[in-house]
Design a protein around this motif. Structure first.
Motif, PDB file in Angstrom:
ATOM      1  N   VAL A 126       1.088  -1.259  -0.227  1.00 55.19           N
ATOM      2  CA  VAL A 126       0.333  -0.103  -0.249  1.00 55.19           C
ATOM      3  C   VAL A 126       0.932   1.507   0.044  1.00 55.19           C
ATOM      4  O   VAL A 126       0.558   2.416  -0.877  1.00 55.19           O
ATOM      5  CB  VAL A 126      -0.756  -0.359   1.091  1.00 55.19           C
ATOM      6  CG1 VAL A 126      -1.636   1.678   0.935  1.00 55.19           C
ATOM      7  CG2 VAL A 126      -2.222  -1.640   0.918  1.00 55.19           C
ATOM      8  N   ASP A 147      -2.519   9.662  -2.757  1.00 52.95           N
ATOM      9  CA  ASP A 147      -3.922  10.011  -3.485  1.00 52.95           C
ATOM     10  C   ASP A 147      -4.068   9.527  -5.048  1.00 52.95           C
ATOM     11  O   ASP A 147      -5.028   8.745  -5.346  1.00 52.95           O
ATOM     12  CB  ASP A 147      -4.271  11.513  -3.739  1.00 52.95           C
ATOM     13  CG  ASP A 147      -5.803  11.552  -4.095  1.00 52.95           C
ATOM     14  OD1 ASP A 147      -6.388  11.031  -4.293  1.00 52.95           O
ATOM     15  OD2 ASP A 147      -6.149  13.320  -3.842  1.00 52.95           O
ATOM     16  N   HIS A 150      -4.342   5.643  -4.737  1.00 54.58           N
ATOM     17  CA  HIS A 150      -5.072   4.665  -4.686  1.00 54.58           C
ATOM     18  C   HIS A 150      -6.535   5.787  -4.304  1.00 54.58           C
ATOM     19  O   HIS A 150      -7.472   4.865  -3.794  1.00 54.58           O
ATOM     20  CB  HIS A 150      -5.013   4.826  -3.062  1.00 54.58           C
ATOM     21  CG  HIS A 150      -3.573   3.644  -2.600  1.00 54.58           C
ATOM     22  ND1 HIS A 150      -3.620   2.030  -3.268  1.00 54.58           N
ATOM     23  CD2 HIS A 150      -2.699   3.822  -2.052  1.00 54.58           C
ATOM     24  CE1 HIS A 150      -2.798   2.161  -3.366  1.00 54.58           C
ATOM     25  NE2 HIS A 150      -1.793   3.058  -2.176  1.00 54.58           N
ATOM     26  N   ARG A 152      -7.751   8.272  -3.219  1.00 58.79           N
ATOM     27  CA  ARG A 152      -8.029   8.934  -1.391  1.00 58.79           C
ATOM     28  C   ARG A 152      -6.709   9.358  -0.896  1.00 58.79           C
ATOM     29  O   ARG A 152      -5.658   8.729  -1.027  1.00 58.79           O
ATOM     30  CB  ARG A 152      -8.915   7.734  -0.837  1.00 58.79           C
ATOM     31  CG  ARG A 152      -8.784   6.588  -0.681  1.00 58.79           C
ATOM     32  CD  ARG A 152     -10.144   6.422  -0.126  1.00 58.79           C
ATOM     33  NE  ARG A 152      -8.849   4.715   0.251  1.00 58.79           N
ATOM     34  CZ  ARG A 152      -9.978   3.497   0.343  1.00 58.79           C
ATOM     35  NH1 ARG A 152     -11.155   3.501  -0.094  1.00 58.79           N
ATOM     36  NH2 ARG A 152      -9.537   2.309   0.305  1.00 58.79           N
ATOM     37  N   GLU A 156      -7.617   8.805   4.695  1.00 61.16           N
ATOM     38  CA  GLU A 156      -9.007   8.237   4.625  1.00 61.16           C
ATOM     39  C   GLU A 156      -8.734   6.682   4.495  1.00 61.16           C
ATOM     40  O   GLU A 156      -9.625   5.337   4.499  1.00 61.16           O
ATOM     41  CB  GLU A 156      -9.667   8.704   3.216  1.00 61.16           C
ATOM     42  CG  GLU A 156      -9.105  10.406   3.022  1.00 61.16           C
ATOM     43  CD  GLU A 156     -10.168  10.837   2.013  1.00 61.16           C
ATOM     44  OE1 GLU A 156     -11.075  11.053   1.399  1.00 61.16           O
ATOM     45  OE2 GLU A 156      -9.061  11.771   1.725  1.00 61.16           O
ATOM     46  N   HIS A 157      -8.040   6.188   3.531  1.00 64.52           N
ATOM     47  CA  HIS A 157      -7.992   5.273   3.081  1.00 64.52           C
ATOM     48  C   HIS A 157      -7.352   3.902   4.848  1.00 64.52           C
ATOM     49  O   HIS A 157      -8.217   3.142   4.518  1.00 64.52           O
ATOM     50  CB  HIS A 157      -6.121   4.655   2.104  1.00 64.52           C
ATOM     51  CG  HIS A 157      -6.354   3.538   1.542  1.00 64.52           C
ATOM     52  ND1 HIS A 157      -6.867   2.986   0.032  1.00 64.52           N
ATOM     53  CD2 HIS A 157      -5.774   2.438   2.123  1.00 64.52           C
ATOM     54  CE1 HIS A 157      -6.396   2.212  -0.130  1.00 64.52           C
ATOM     55  NE2 HIS A 157      -5.636   1.350   1.300  1.00 64.52           N
ATOM     56  N   GLN A 160     -10.714   2.721   5.901  1.00 64.82           N
ATOM     57  CA  GLN A 160     -11.220   1.630   5.167  1.00 64.82           C
ATOM     58  C   GLN A 160     -10.264   0.560   5.158  1.00 64.82           C
ATOM     59  O   GLN A 160     -10.706  -1.134   5.244  1.00 64.82           O
ATOM     60  CB  GLN A 160     -11.106   1.674   4.041  1.00 64.82           C
ATOM     61  CG  GLN A 160     -12.301   2.862   3.374  1.00 64.82           C
ATOM     62  CD  GLN A 160     -12.968   2.879   3.841  1.00 64.82           C
ATOM     63  OE1 GLN A 160     -14.027   1.940   3.242  1.00 64.82           O
ATOM     64  NE2 GLN A 160     -14.011   3.188   4.399  1.00 64.82           N
ATOM     65  N   GLU A 161      -9.095   0.316   5.656  1.00 66.58           N
ATOM     66  CA  GLU A 161      -7.741  -0.779   5.699  1.00 66.58           C
ATOM     67  C   GLU A 161      -7.345  -0.626   7.404  1.00 66.58           C
ATOM     68  O   GLU A 161      -6.359   0.170   7.649  1.00 66.58           O
ATOM     69  CB  GLU A 161      -6.740  -1.050   4.810  1.00 66.58           C
ATOM     70  CG  GLU A 161      -5.857  -1.790   4.770  1.00 66.58           C
ATOM     71  CD  GLU A 161      -5.140  -2.005   3.659  1.00 66.58           C
ATOM     72  OE1 GLU A 161      -4.610  -2.579   3.671  1.00 66.58           O
ATOM     73  OE2 GLU A 161      -5.735  -1.155   2.141  1.00 66.58           O
TER      74      GLU A 161
END
Length: 196
Positions: A126, A147, A150, A152, A156-157, A160-161
């Motif tokens: 990532v 950004d 991905h 975002r 923010e990422h 989600q992770e």
């Protein structure tokens, strides 16, 4: 491009080519170190308490034994990088084995200043992916390469992770330990803490 003739020009060309090739293949160093950490090679050898032969190391590794012929190549890279060294098994014997170095101690699980979380974070797919989009980022309107890669921002990422939050917490802990060590040693860690 033809190889230039003449001693000095040929040497200059070959040095330039070696320089470029070293940078092209430099990722192998980081990925080999990541592999050693993930397989637990450093901890296995350290817990063994003395230099380990190749056969002993292969036997102890959690790996498909069919791939044992690749272990010497991996270890050669890691020796070249200074994370392992070859040492005599015992006095009076010629047989050598793999042993850890001061640099590899920083990657041991039980080491108080263990930098493994930082290593694994920086080499996480990532966080590596944005580097593949660096040129696209220079050409677009996104605020960061992350950004661009991905779609975002990092935070923010991370929402989600959750794994990314864990990486960040581990890196923050390492930074705090590094600053503490720096203050205890009069601020001289040769630029290590400057990273943070």
């Amino acid at each position: 491009m033809a190889l230039p003739h003449g001693g000095e020009k040929s040497t200059e060309f070959l040095n330039a080519q070696a320089h470029v090739w070293n940078h092209i293949f430099n990722f192998i160093n980081s990925m080999s170190l990541k592999c050693a950490v993930q397989l637990g090679i450093l901890d296995i050898i350290h817990k063994y308490g003395k230099p380990m032969t190749l056969a002993e190391l292969v036997e102890a590794l959690p790996m498909n034994k069919v791939k044992a012929q690749s272990v010497p190549r991996l270890m050669r890279i890691l020796i070249h990088l200074g994370f392992f060294m070859k040492a005599k098994i015992s006095k009076g014997e010629e047989e050598t084995g793999y042993w850890i170095t001061p640099a590899s101690r920083l990657l041991l699980k039980d080491e108080p200043l263990n930098v493994t979380p930082f290593l694994l974070a920086m080499l996480d797919p990532v966080l590596i992916e944005p580097w593949h989009h660096l040129s696209a980022w220079f050409e677009n309107e996104n605020s960061t390469p992350f950004d661009t890669a991905h779609g975002r921002m990092l935070w923010e990422h991370a929402g989600q992770e959750p794994r990314l939050i864990s990486i960040y917490i581990n890196m923050t802990y390492l930074a705090l330990l590094t600053f503490e060590a720096k203050s205890q040693h009069g601020g001289d860690l040769k630029g290590v803490a400057a990273v943070f």
